[in-house]
Design an enzyme around this catalytic site. Structure first.
Site, PDB file in Angstrom:
ATOM      1  N   ALA A  73       0.811  -1.215   0.000  1.00  0.00           N
ATOM      2  CA  ALA A  73       0.000   0.000   0.000  1.00  0.00           C
ATOM      3  C   ALA A  73       0.844   1.264   0.000  1.00  0.00           C
ATOM      4  CB  ALA A  73      -0.937  -0.003   1.206  1.00  0.00           C
ATOM      5  N   CYS A 328       3.551   1.291  11.035  1.00  0.00           N
ATOM      6  CA  CYS A 328       4.385   2.095  10.140  1.00  0.00           C
ATOM      7  C   CYS A 328       4.970   3.307  10.844  1.00  0.00           C
ATOM      8  CB  CYS A 328       3.572   2.563   8.929  1.00  0.00           C
ATOM      9  SG  CYS A 328       2.915   1.200   7.963  1.00  0.00           S
TER      10      CYS A 328
END
Length: 393
Positions: A73, A328
């Protein structure tokens, strides 16, 4: 296999054995390069990629031509934001996103400022929802793209994409929806009819890491995104490089599996979510940050006042895998930017944990997790003088 409880499925998921089995032949047996068109090894690999693409397109209810394979992504987000700016610069360089967007979007926006991108960052309310009025006011004639996280990875809140898409498209702008967390948890057919771009990662749906998808509703001719990675002309020249046959096969299998039992699994997760949330909110003063009616069926975000979140996370780590936000952004010592954008006090944002359930979570696991957290919160508060002096009524 680790014996501690795993409740961090929004960070990543274990690769399903059926997915691994589907991939294995393409590592050592049918290992050809799909671009090798002069021998059977290449033919078999190309056929496997084509079959996988057909399977994914059917599962998502989209055209095969609308799919581009990426490494995940984050790359897909880079490809859209950079590609749309480059392609649409003659029409404008203004973009809209939110203060609660994923770091992959926020960091890419910051990077693109040097290329002339102007960004409006919308606030969100206490549930994490975007105001349609604020969006309407922020749209301009030179707005080329609106980027919204469909389902938030930290709180699970789901944005009203149909209404958002209507406003965006009426303005002549494009809509990009990061749907990474939603795949395999909620039905996305309507979403993919509303968004111009969407992205996914294989490792969020019990598939392999290192493979993702970019969905481009119009991906032919003039409407196609410009080349993102040059070298070889693969994927219609939009992303050069050898096509990763085994991971593509794996992602197709993973999507097929999550789609197969989507309705039943979603109901099961909702029951576990309710069980977990109730148990955690029984802890004195605990507060939920996942209060939107429309949200993912697996995600719970809870604040525990008078507790240091980092210490709580560390103490739980040996027995329970949870997180304090996005994987992340795990290197950051700052509190969740998502919770701050929702108006959560900084001290509470520090004292918040995200629990995300998945395919292998059981009711017994949930009860064990509630007990572990309750005991650890009590233990840490016993040594906090502010807890002793807390106001009571």
């Amino acid at each position: 296999m680790l014996s501690n409880l795993y409740m961090d499925y929004n960070a990543t998921t274990p690769c399903d054995k059926e997915v691994v089995d589907a991939m294995l032949p393409y590592f050592y047996e049918d290992f050809g390069n799909p671009s090798s068109s002069h021998h059977p090894y290449g033919w078999l690999a190309k056929s496997a990629v084509e079959d996988a693409t057909t399977s994914i397109a059917k599962a998502l209810g989209v055209s095969e031509h609308s799919l581009i394979y990426t490494s995940g992504a984050t790359e897909s987000i880079n490809m859209v934001l950079k590609g749309v700016l480059r392609k649409m610069r003659h029409l404008g360089s203004h973009m809209i996103t939110t203060k609660a967007a994923h770091k992959a979007v926020l960091d890419t926006c910051a990077y693109l400022k040097d290329d002339g991108l102007e960004v409006t960052y919308l606030g969100v309310d206490s549930k994490g929802l975007v105001s349609l009025d604020d969006l309407q006011k922020a749209l301009r004639p030179d707005t080329i793209l609106v980027s919204l996280l469909y389902a938030n990875n930290e709180t699970g809140v789901i944005q009203p994409l149909a209404e958002i898409a209507e406003l965006v498209h009426a303005n002549g702008s494009l809509l990009f929806s990061d749907t990474t967390q939603a795949l395999g948890k909620v039905d996305l057919n309507d979403v993919l009819q509303q968004a111009d771009y969407a992205c996914f990662s294989g490792h969020k749906i019990y598939g392999p890491k290192g493979i993702g998808l970019l969905y481009c509703r119009n991906n032919d001719g003039y409407d196609a995104l410009p080349s993102f990675i040059q070298g070889g002309g693969q994927q219609k020249g939009q992303r050069g490089g050898t096509i990763n046959t085994p991971l593509i096969v794996g992602m197709a299998k993973a999507i097929a599996l999550v789609n197969e039992g989507l309705e039943q699994e979603s109901k099961r997760l909702l029951r576990l979510q309710a069980q977990l949330e109730k148990g955690l909110l029984d802890i004195e003063l605990a507060m939920s940050n996942s209060t939107s009616e429309q949200r993912l069926p697996n995600t719970v975000n809870i604040s525990f006042p008078y507790v240091d979140g980092a210490s709580l996370l560390s103490a739980l780590g040996a027995k329970l895998a949870v997180s304090n936000g996005s994987a992340c952004n795990s290197a950051s010592v700052e509190p969740s930017h998502v919770l701050l954008a929702m108006g959560v006090e900084r001290s509470l944002a520090y004292a918040s944990l995200r629990f995300s359930l998945g395919r292998y979570t059981t009711s017994e696991d949930v009860e064990k997790a509630i007990t572990l957290v309750a005991n650890e919160v009590l233990k840490q508060r016993e040594h906090n003088i502010l807890w002793e002096r807390r106001p009571t009524s």
